[in-house]
Write a protein that holds these residues in place. Sequence first.
Motif, short mmCIF file in Angstrom:
data_model
loop_
_atom_site.label_atom_id
_atom_site.label_comp_id
_atom_site.label_asym_id
_atom_site.label_seq_id
_atom_site.Cartn_x
_atom_site.Cartn_y
_atom_site.Cartn_z
N PHE A 202 0.83 -1.21 0.00
CA PHE A 202 0.00 0.00 0.00
C PHE A 202 0.86 1.26 0.00
CE2 PHE A 202 -2.21 3.41 2.33
CZ PHE A 202 -3.25 3.63 1.43
N PRO A 227 -11.14 -1.49 3.68
CA PRO A 227 -10.62 -0.26 4.29
C PRO A 227 -11.02 1.02 3.56
CG PRO A 227 -8.91 -1.30 3.01
CD PRO A 227 -10.12 -2.18 2.88
N TRP A 233 -11.43 -3.30 -2.16
CA TRP A 233 -10.01 -3.42 -2.48
C TRP A 233 -9.67 -4.83 -2.94
CZ3 TRP A 233 -6.00 -3.61 2.10
CH2 TRP A 233 -6.38 -4.58 3.04
N TYR A 344 -4.84 2.04 9.85
CA TYR A 344 -5.70 2.55 8.78
C TYR A 344 -6.29 1.41 7.93
CZ TYR A 344 -6.92 4.75 4.31
OH TYR A 344 -7.57 5.14 3.16
N LEU A 345 -5.47 0.42 7.60
CA LEU A 345 -5.86 -0.61 6.64
C LEU A 345 -6.50 -1.84 7.26
CD1 LEU A 345 -2.71 -0.80 4.32
CD2 LEU A 345 -4.96 0.04 3.65
#
Length: 574
Positions: A202, A227, A233, A344-345
Amino acid sequence: MKRLITIRNVEEGGDTDDALKNLNLNLSSDLEKKNNTTTLPLMRLMGLFLVSFMLFSVLFSLSVVLRDPPSDAVLEASPTITTTVFQQQGVNNISSDSVEKPIDKLIGGLLIEGFDERSCLSRYQSANYHKGLSAKPSSYLISRLRKYEALHKQCGPYTEAYNKTVKELRSGQFSKSSPCKYVVWISFSGLGNRILTLASAFLYALLTDRVLLVDPGVDMVDLFCEPFPEVSWFLPPDFPLKSQFHGFNQKSEQCYGKMLKNNSVASSTLPPSFLYLHLVHDYDDEDKLFFCDEQQNFLKKVPWLLIKTDNYFTPSLFLMPSFEQELKDLFPNKETIFHFLGRYLLHPTNNVWGLVVRYYESYLANANERVGIQIRVFDTDPGPFQHVLDQILACTLKENLLPDVNREDDIVSPSETPKSKAVLMTSLNAGYFEKVRDMYWEYPTVTGEVVGIYQPSHEGHQQSEKQIHNQKAWAEMYLLSLSDVLVTSSWSTFGYVAQGLGGLKPWILYKPENRTAPNPPCRRAMSMEPCFHAPPFYDCRAKRGIDTGELVPHVRHCEDMSWGLKLVDRDNFD
């Protein structure tokens, strides 16, 4: 003439109307007797004032005594408030007289509002359990994440742009006007490796303005929530190259390292529609040229890059001049990369989050301190091993992470309410947990502390192909990340994930040699960043071998693997 006027208290059962009636009669009688006197107007005025005053007093008493009870909404809200305070006390070890702080469910701006909370409970609930971020994300990182989300929405699966580029991929011809280029992460290796490589892929996508698409493999959908908003994704099952993923290796015709070795890149007039990047631990010198700016200049022309790796290759991105300024702006504190990107992910699915929450609330929430101990033994023989147990105890006792026990006295009376420690141990083997648990059961601690030892599972051996095994593994990594202090094993990506998510600098157990407990048994990590186990040792400019752990202050050799690389922040050294 004076007359005693009484009104029985409403609270004692008196009738208010009768009291007012008697009051009016008594006052009227007095006023009539003085009707012919010169003070009659004055008395009338006083009487009216007295009546008004007493009537006001009675009505005020009624409003206080007989007012409505609290509404159902208020009564129902009380347990919610209590629960919130309890969770804060359990998670953050806040005392009863502390002022409750609002929970930052958006994690410093890393996350955004707008997701369906029920579809992924962990996304916003995780802030109730983590201590918070170890540092504040840069405003530039936040803005770049928002920009990436917009790009993903434009170019993600089944969008018009995606369909167009897939069509071009099938034909082998592509349009230079397309705004979308992609990094496809191929699911490969154990769960700890996959988590670390996802973050690296990422970051590379962020640096090169590409869209990250994730191969679901056999279990990724069961482990991780989406996410990014609105568009998935996960790579669609009808992606034209999907059937080739398993067979991609260094010998593949589309492998970039092989093409460099055969000089076919230089002879090509147009860049190919896709390339395979082999960044697995067994990659050769040509594959490692991926980390040279010269090769990045060519790769940025290729619309589809397919990556297979089991390495957290982020440290080597920091050695590339073309990315230097962007990375500096994104991460002023170099050791927060996986900490921020992981939070975050990587959101556990509801099934995994249920495992995390149930175990935490049952065994860990009410302790004054939580200690995580992650044990990974690379010996092929079955354990448990006495030298590993000796090393664990030597480390935790020497560093005052756990209290020693008193083997002479049966009871040690604490001078005050004893503090409690909850120790979460993770291992494929139950033997270490049982030995430590029995020690604290059979003997009191010298400090009077109460120590509870817990182990969620003991699978015996790694079973990366099993869904429930990986769900438990992911839950245990997350539980370890909720510790106040952490002990991890050398070389273990399982431990790297836990320390990164938790923002923890663990005590690392040295890898034993010759079945002997090392002395010293452990050391404190320089940073919370994971270790890149198989970095290149090559100077792209000079085109010769070099020690890449000595080039810049913020990329050093790992504590647990002398040839590995990790990111550190020189200002944060202990």
